[in-house]
Scaffold this active site. Sequence first.
Site: not given
Ligand code: NAD
Length: 257
Positions: A97, A157, A164, A196-197
């Site tokens: 986002a 969020y 989600k 990172l996200s």
């Molecule tokens: P992250 O930034 O490491 O991973 C996010 C990934 O999404 C990155 O690899 C990025 O390249 C990819 N991405 C974004 N846009 C894209 C596109 N257009 N095409 C292909 N890839 C794309 O962060 P993360 O926290 O590991 O996130 C991974 C998942 O886990 C997400 O769905 C996130 O919502 C979910 N999540 C994270 C947390 C947290 O606290 N970190 C908690 C619950 C759920």
Amino acid sequence: MLLLHGKTGIVYGVANQHSLAWHITKALSAAGANLIITYQHERFAAKLKKLISDNLESPPLLLPCDVQDDEQIENVYRQIEREFGKLDFIVHSIAYAGREELDGDFIDTSREGFRTALEISTYSLLAITRPAVPLMPAGGSIVTLTYLGSERIIPHYNVMGVAKAALESCVRYLAGDLGKKGIRINALSAGPVNTLSARGIKGFTGFLNYVGENTPLGRNIEGRDVANAALFLCSDLSGGITGETIFVDAGYHIKGY
Ligand code: NAD
């Protein structure tokens, strides 16, 4: 025998060593899976290659895939068909986002920001699942990553919570469509992890500390907690589970205080 011996799977969403997808990759690789890893953009490729050569014994196939581009998605499955002939599991660990949507109030979400968040974070699950189905004639398992912000108000969020909620609903509808083909699909609802996200969400660090002090387990989760749950879902051990959202959050979501 290793849990995923003889199984081939794809992991979407490794950006760096902090990514949940990277923790999952390490667990799946250690369990004997043949892996394909995609990266969003060329600028991630060099770092990813180094991460892989430093950490994984069997090198996975690395492919570019921006999930907003159907041609790139089709190319991924063409290459998998050529190299492996089949697919047993998919890990979808992708969300996005715009930063401006995660700073202020939800009510100020722009039309374009809403569309982009839902396209990348939610629709992408369908976009990568549909062309994979012909490669799973013997069944398979699909895992996606979600968060408690789908059902509770979490500060800043915002539109990601809506994305989600839709993602978890997609999991149920896809489970209905794919069950008769022996393909299961589930979501892991992870507690907050410093990635990172996650750092793109205003006030994330303070929130992470608060959650860590308030879970039943008295700690935050770590990447490997999510990875082990993903390994379970990708393996035949979870053969009777589909359409579920499983929390890996040190129990935070059960608390009423
Ligand atoms: P992250 O930034 O490491 O991973 C996010 C990934 O999404 C990155 O690899 C990025 O390249 C990819 N991405 C974004 N846009 C894209 C596109 N257009 N095409 C292909 N890839 C794309 O962060 P993360 O926290 O590991 O996130 C991974 C998942 O886990 C997400 O769905 C996130 O919502 C979910 N999540 C994270 C947390 C947290 O606290 N970190 C908690 C619950 C759920």
